[in-house]
Design a protein around this motif. Structure first.
Motif, PDB file in Angstrom:
ATOM      1  N   UNK A  43      85.445  29.830  49.647  1.00 41.29           N
ATOM      2  CA  UNK A  43      85.211  28.393  49.670  1.00 41.29           C
ATOM      3  C   UNK A  43      86.050  27.842  50.798  1.00 41.29           C
ATOM      4  N   UNK A  44      85.382  27.335  51.804  1.00 43.53           N
ATOM      5  CA  UNK A  44      86.096  26.885  52.970  1.00 43.53           C
ATOM      6  C   UNK A  44      86.247  25.389  52.883  1.00 43.53           C
ATOM      7  N   UNK A  83      87.155  18.038  53.242  1.00 45.18           N
ATOM      8  CA  UNK A  83      86.965  16.730  52.656  1.00 45.18           C
ATOM      9  C   UNK A  83      88.135  15.806  52.981  1.00 45.18           C
ATOM     10  N   UNK A  84      89.297  16.401  53.175  1.00 48.02           N
ATOM     11  CA  UNK A  84      90.468  15.556  53.446  1.00 48.02           C
ATOM     12  C   UNK A  84      90.583  15.213  54.924  1.00 48.02           C
ATOM     13  N   UNK A 107      96.865   4.782  44.298  1.00 47.01           N
ATOM     14  CA  UNK A 107      97.893   3.767  44.068  1.00 47.01           C
ATOM     15  C   UNK A 107      97.337   2.333  44.113  1.00 47.01           C
ATOM     16  N   UNK A 118      95.651  13.837  41.835  1.00 46.17           N
ATOM     17  CA  UNK A 118      96.040  14.167  43.209  1.00 46.17           C
ATOM     18  C   UNK A 118      96.296  15.658  43.395  1.00 46.17           C
ATOM     19  N   UNK A 145      89.763  10.273  49.887  1.00 51.94           N
ATOM     20  CA  UNK A 145      88.875  11.386  49.582  1.00 51.94           C
ATOM     21  C   UNK A 145      89.527  12.190  48.475  1.00 51.94           C
ATOM     22  N   UNK A 146      88.834  12.329  47.380  1.00 57.97           N
ATOM     23  CA  UNK A 146      89.427  13.043  46.244  1.00 57.97           C
ATOM     24  C   UNK A 146      89.254  14.543  46.415  1.00 57.97           C
ATOM     25  N   UNK A 147      90.168  15.331  45.829  1.00 58.46           N
ATOM     26  CA  UNK A 147      89.983  16.786  45.874  1.00 58.46           C
ATOM     27  C   UNK A 147      88.680  17.175  45.185  1.00 58.46           C
ATOM     28  N   UNK A 148      88.042  18.234  45.685  1.00 59.39           N
ATOM     29  CA  UNK A 148      86.733  18.608  45.143  1.00 59.39           C
ATOM     30  C   UNK A 148      86.819  19.499  43.920  1.00 59.39           C
ATOM     31  N   UNK A 177      86.693  22.584  43.818  1.00 53.94           N
ATOM     32  CA  UNK A 177      85.915  23.818  43.914  1.00 53.94           C
ATOM     33  C   UNK A 177      86.788  25.017  44.277  1.00 53.94           C
ATOM     34  N   UNK A 189      80.916  26.122  53.009  1.00 46.32           N
ATOM     35  CA  UNK A 189      81.567  24.907  53.487  1.00 46.32           C
ATOM     36  C   UNK A 189      81.094  23.779  52.599  1.00 46.32           C
ATOM     37  N   UNK A 193      81.693  19.848  52.025  1.00 54.56           N
ATOM     38  CA  UNK A 193      82.334  18.688  52.635  1.00 54.56           C
ATOM     39  C   UNK A 193      82.500  17.510  51.703  1.00 54.56           C
ATOM     40  N   UNK A 194      82.083  17.667  50.436  1.00 57.12           N
ATOM     41  CA  UNK A 194      82.274  16.559  49.510  1.00 57.12           C
ATOM     42  C   UNK A 194      81.226  15.478  49.661  1.00 57.12           C
ATOM     43  N   UNK A 195      81.532  14.340  49.044  1.00 55.35           N
ATOM     44  CA  UNK A 195      80.504  13.312  48.894  1.00 55.35           C
ATOM     45  C   UNK A 195      80.494  12.299  50.032  1.00 55.35           C
ATOM     46  N   UNK A 196      79.498  11.460  49.993  1.00 53.19           N
ATOM     47  CA  UNK A 196      79.363  10.283  50.848  1.00 53.19           C
ATOM     48  C   UNK A 196      79.384  10.609  52.334  1.00 53.19           C
ATOM     49  N   UNK A 197      78.447  11.449  52.734  1.00 49.38           N
ATOM     50  CA  UNK A 197      78.353  11.790  54.140  1.00 49.38           C
ATOM     51  C   UNK A 197      77.085  11.178  54.711  1.00 49.38           C
TER      52      UNK A 197
END
Lengths: 325, 661
Positions: free
Chosen positions: A97-98, A102-103, B144, B375, B495-498, B500, B561, B563-567
């Motif tokens: 998982x690369x 996201x950050x 916060x 977090x 951006x929250x941790x995924x 995964x 890969x 990349x999370x949400x909202x792209x």
């Protein structure tokens, strides 16, 4: 000349992804083409090219957030950045998982930022050969190269050979001094960062412990690794880190940089030979001492070219021996 | 048999239906119809641009306006939404989180224009950001400032709108994300404690108001199909909440310690296959939260039987409302005292849940509480793991889902045939909303708007409560996007941790091994390991499906890969090219698949990239066919539960594409 080489050196962004795909390609034809491209880039760039910064530290230390902050810094002065983010592969399935990409939001939609994530692929416990090649490709095409890897005490050595400046990111309360020493992480990094300084006392304690630990070891007289407290999240201490990176580069000087890159080249050749031909291959070359002599005898020669030459010799020797038996 | 003596019946819970779509006007008509049918409260669904603070004409809003809810861009929209619905007689629940303060401000301003004072308003703002980070994905600001906004609203409403529930702590979405009952209880409690502690730390909330604040905390639970366990879960939470009130916050009045909760019964378990069975599932799930008199929900909303197929029609929603009415008015459920008091079985189960939940709660509190456990991704990773386990047990058949992995033989359903089987949002909704927005902007007084925004900025920078300047901004004609942009500039985006990175699967069944071998083989042909990009374009934040695909792909040996949400589609195209992936998997649940997928395909074409695309989501067959015609290789919907098969087909797709090169 390859087709991609001149395009990369002319900073053609559209050549970067194909070049990275090529140097990662294990098929024989692709490997031959990649070897030519890499030797060409190395010859042209030599000890120049983009400054290479490594970020390493335990998972959760906030490396990605720090990386993001550094990328923003460079972009603010209109410099381009290439990033390689290395994540571990599963030993069992080979999958990976690369990310935590996201950050890293600074690059989204910005052509001045290029991010390639790579799996470590666990080649004899180390970074994939493609990572070394990738750093070279990016350093041709961008103003800065940042390499992010996960790990405490295992991959630092390899990353240190890959970059000009190695930054170790610790998180507050990560452990006591003894653990840092046991993990062997006090020797290699050029800069220590205690992230999440916003948590206060714990961060300060970790910072002091690292500083105390550094006083114990032997170090280069020209550079004492500083220990910085930053909060990547709140953007605090990023300026100071940026200044420190520049200061380290100055302290390194042309000579220091040359020594560093040459050490990196040697390490790449050694790792490359072992990964491809194993210890039998090295024997065929005359053993480690012979290899070291060969490295010392060719100080200016590009590593990727040397790797090919020595590889050919090994193949020839093994072939001969096989034929003779 | 003689007719049993009629006892005095308890008052039923509030009947709601989660609804809203297209425009304020269309939603207002729907609400008035529903109220006429006997619905007793409103539950407003907002569209994703409203939930994430973008005006309808923002690039990220493209394709999303009016899709999953009603678009509310300014005061005119809010007034239109409640036209001829007197707010002093309504109990309104608003599913709104990151922009909750703004929507409450618009609601207050709408009330004022109707001549209703804030103190007369009754209702709920969901306002639970922790579960947004963990599951639902419509967060905007970092933890916060988000906690600050929540506690601002708590501090404001406790004085000015005393009958308002400023936060609805949602364990609902945690169950959707895979939470076990124990996790649901523990994380809900941790979440509520985080809010209460933040309020208690404020200078402007005196200690003697804390019991009232505690009394205004409400919850929003999920009710799954294991309804006996759900009965026990509700009872366990009721008891734990009472204890927390007494012990941690010193609340003396038992009424203020009452565990008040609303429910939406489970949508995760609703199946696309044989969807009529969902009607029965919904009834059983409703029983789980209404059976116990001592732990009965205050408000209930039932999903429609066909939610897994697409947007429900008014008739589908009516069926759900009638279900509630039959339960409350036809059966004798409301005529009895608590049915389970003294039951050894129920009491033992409640104790078991409480004990395990307390342990998990202590673990989270030990890390520094719910915010810290967001977090450091602790809670998220646990949820992704639980969800992975659940999907595996469906795949293996350990968990029976009728019509899905057992008893799959079926007659054709007469209920799902024809073009009108689901509701289609008119594609002109977006254009019309932008038209109304332009007209509104042209009408307002720019000087007043600037002054109101400046007032908002100053108040926030000086640590004052967000509510009064937001209400002034609502009256002045500020838009949803302008309000949110002001806060984004001050607070930044998060951006929250995924999650995964979840621990690796330890299953080594044959099917998995087979796919793994195929992944390796195709990697050898490609020259490097198969690399996949899993992406979520658009504003939809429901990331559970995408995360499960990412984890599974890793487990069969792919390099993934995520990349999370909202792209935006162009970000996805850039990422696919830079990362050198062999295939792209897109997940979209908001119904905006058509526009977003086309944009990705178009972007790939203009970059000259020949990367195959597969799509997963709630996608009606007509749309799926269109997507395939435009070059999408495979379309997956909720009925495709067999992830191993999906992985195998991904290998096919990559292999075919590669052979063509």
């Amino acid at each position: 000349m390859t087709e991609l080489g001149p395009r990369l050196l002319a900073r053609d962004r559209s050549a970067v992804a194909p070049a990275l795909n090529l140097v990662d390609d294990r098929r024989p034809a692709a490997r031959r083409e990649a070897a030519v491209l890499l030797a060409e880039l190395e010859a042209k760039i030599g000890r120049g090219g983009a400054p290479r910064i490594g970020l390493t530290g335990a998972p959760g230390a906030g490396k990605s957030t720090l990386l993001d902050a550094l990328v923003r810094r460079r972009r603010a002065v209109d410099e381009t950045v290439g990033v390689i983010a290395v994540d571990p592969s599963s030993r069992r399935t080979g999958g990976a998982l690369l990310g935590d990409r996201i950050r890293v939001r600074s690059g989204a939609g910005d052509p001045g930022v290029f991010i390639r994530s790579m799996a470590a692929r666990d080649q004899l416990g180390g970074l994939a050969e493609a990572t070394r090649a990738g750093v070279l490709v990016l350093s041709a095409a961008f103003d800065w190269v940042l390499v992010e890897t996960v790990g405490v005490g295992q991959s630092e050595g390899e990353v240190a050979d890959l970059v000009d400046t190695l930054v170790f990111v610790a998180q507050p309360g990560a452990g006591d001094l003894l653990q840092f020493m046991k993990a062997g992480i006090l020797e290699l990094p050029d800069v220590f960062v205690v992230n999440k300084a916003d948590v206060g006392a714990a961060a300060e304690r970790t910072r002091r412990e690292l500083e105390a630990g550094l006083g114990l070891g032997e170090r280069d007289a020209k550079w004492t690794p500083p220990v910085l407290a930053v909060s990547a999240r709140d953007g605090i201490g990023i300026d100071a880190l940026d200044d420190t990176l520049a200061a380290h580069r100055r302290a390194l000087g042309a000579e220091g940089l040359a020594a560093r890159r040459s050490r990196g080249r040697d390490a790449a050749v050694r790792a490359g030979l072992v990964a491809r031909y194993g210890s039998f291959g090295l024997e065929a070359l005359g053993g480690t001492e012979a290899l070291e002599r060969r490295l010392a005898a060719a100080p200016g020669e590009p590593g990727f070219a040397l790797l090919e030459t020595l590889g050919n010799e090994i193949r020839a020797a093994l072939g001969d021996r096989a034929a003779g038996s | 048999m003689t007719e049993p003596a009629r006892r005095e019946r308890d008052r039923p819970w509030v009947f709601r239906t989660y609804s809203g779509h297209s425009s304020a006007e269309a939603s207002n008509a729907l609400y008035r119809t529903n109220l006429a049918k006997g619905q007793t409260g409103l539950s407003v669904a907002f569209d994703l641009p409203t939930q994430t603070g973008y005006d309808a004409d923002h690039p990220l809003a493209r394709g999303e306006v009016g899709k999953v809810g009603v678009p509310i861009g300014h005061l005119d929209d809010m007034e239109a939404l409640f036209r001829e619905i007197p707010l002093d007689q309504m109990n309104t629940s608003m599913t709104i989180n990151a922009t909750a303060a703004w929507l409450l401000a618009l609601y207050v301003a709408t009330g004022e224009r109707q001549g209703v004072a804030p103190a007369q308003l009754r209702g709920t703002t969901q306002n639970d950001l922790i579960k947004e980070y963990l599951s639902r994905g419509t967060y905007v600001f970092p933890p916060e400032p988000s906690m600050r906004l929540i506690s601002d609203m708590v501090a404001y409403t406790v004085h000015d709108i005393p009958k308002w529930n400023p936060i609805n702590v949602c364990s609902y979405h945690l169950q959707e994300a895979g939470a076990t009952p124990v996790q649901e209880i523990a994380y809900a409690m941790a979440n509520a404690i985080a809010v209460l502690d933040a309020v208690r730390a404020r200078d402007d909330v005196p200690e003697d108001v804390i019991p009232d604040v505690f009394g205004r905390m409400s919850f929003f639970l999920n009710a799954g199909i294991r309804f006996v366990e759900e009965i026990c879960k509700g009872r366990a939470m009721t008891e734990m909440w009472d204890e927390i009130g007494r012990e941690r916050y010193g609340v003396q009045d038992p009424k203020l310690r009452r565990f008040r909760y609303g429910v939406q019964v489970n949508s995760l378990g609703l199946t696309e296959a044989q969807p009529e069975n969902n009607a029965i599932r919904i009834v059983l799930e409703a029983l789980g939260v209404t059976f116990s008199k001592n732990a009965r929900c205050r408000a209930l909303q039932l999903p429609a039987w066909n939610e897994a197929l697409g947007l429900p029609r008014p008739w589908d929603q009516q069926w759900s409302l009638r279900t509630q009415q039959i339960l409350a008015f036809e059966t004798d459920l409301l005529e009895y005292e608590d049915l389970f008091e003294g039951s050894h079985v129920v009491e033992a189960k409640v104790e078991e849940l409480k004990k395990a939940a307390q342990e998990e709660l202590d673990r989270v509190l030990g890390m520094g509480g719910a915010v810290a456990a967001v977090e450091n991704a602790y809670m998220k990773q646990r949820l992704v793991e639980s969800h992975t386990r659940r999907l595996r047990s469906i795949e293996s058949g350990d968990l029976t889902v009728v019509g899905v992995n057992a008893y799959t033989e079926t007659e054709p359903s007469p209920l799902v045939e024809g073009a009108n089987a689901i509701l289609k949002v008119d594609e002109s909704a977006e254009r019309e909303q932008i038209g109304r927005l332009d007209a509104f902007r042209a009408r307002r007084n720019p000087t007043e708007v600037d002054a109101a925004l400046q007032g908002l900025r100053d108040a926030l920078a000086n640590g004052q409560n967000v509510m009064p300047p937001s209400i002034r901004a609502a009256h002045a004609g500020v838009t949803t996007g302008e309000w949110a942009d002001t806060l984004r500039k001050l607070f930044g985006e998060y951006r929250a941790p995924t999650g995964v990175v979840a621990r690796e699967a330890q299953v080594t069944d044959e099917a998995n091994e087979k796919v793994r071998a195929r992944v390796r083989a195709v990697g050898a042909t490609l020259g490097r390991p198969l690399k996949i990009l899993v992406g979520k374009p658009g504003l939809d934040g429901h990331s559970n499906g995408a995360e499960q695909i990412a984890v599974k792909a890793r487990d069969v040996g792919m390099e993934v890969v995520y990349d999370g949400i909202r792209l935006t589609p162009s970000e996805i195209v850039q990422s696919a090219r830079d990362e050198g992936v062999h295939v792209i998997g897109l997940s979209i649940l908001s119904g905006s698949h058509q526009i977003l997928v086309m944009d990705v395909l178009e972007g790939l074409r203009s970059e000259g990239l020949e990367i195959p695309v597969i799509v997963g989501g709630i996608i009606p067959e007509d749309d799926a066919e269109k997507l395939r015609q435009h070059g999408v290789e495979r379309v997956y919907t909720p009925k495709d539960f067999d992830l191993t098969r999906i992985m195998s087909e991904i290998v096919d797709v990559v292999g075919e594409r590669h052979a063509r090169d």
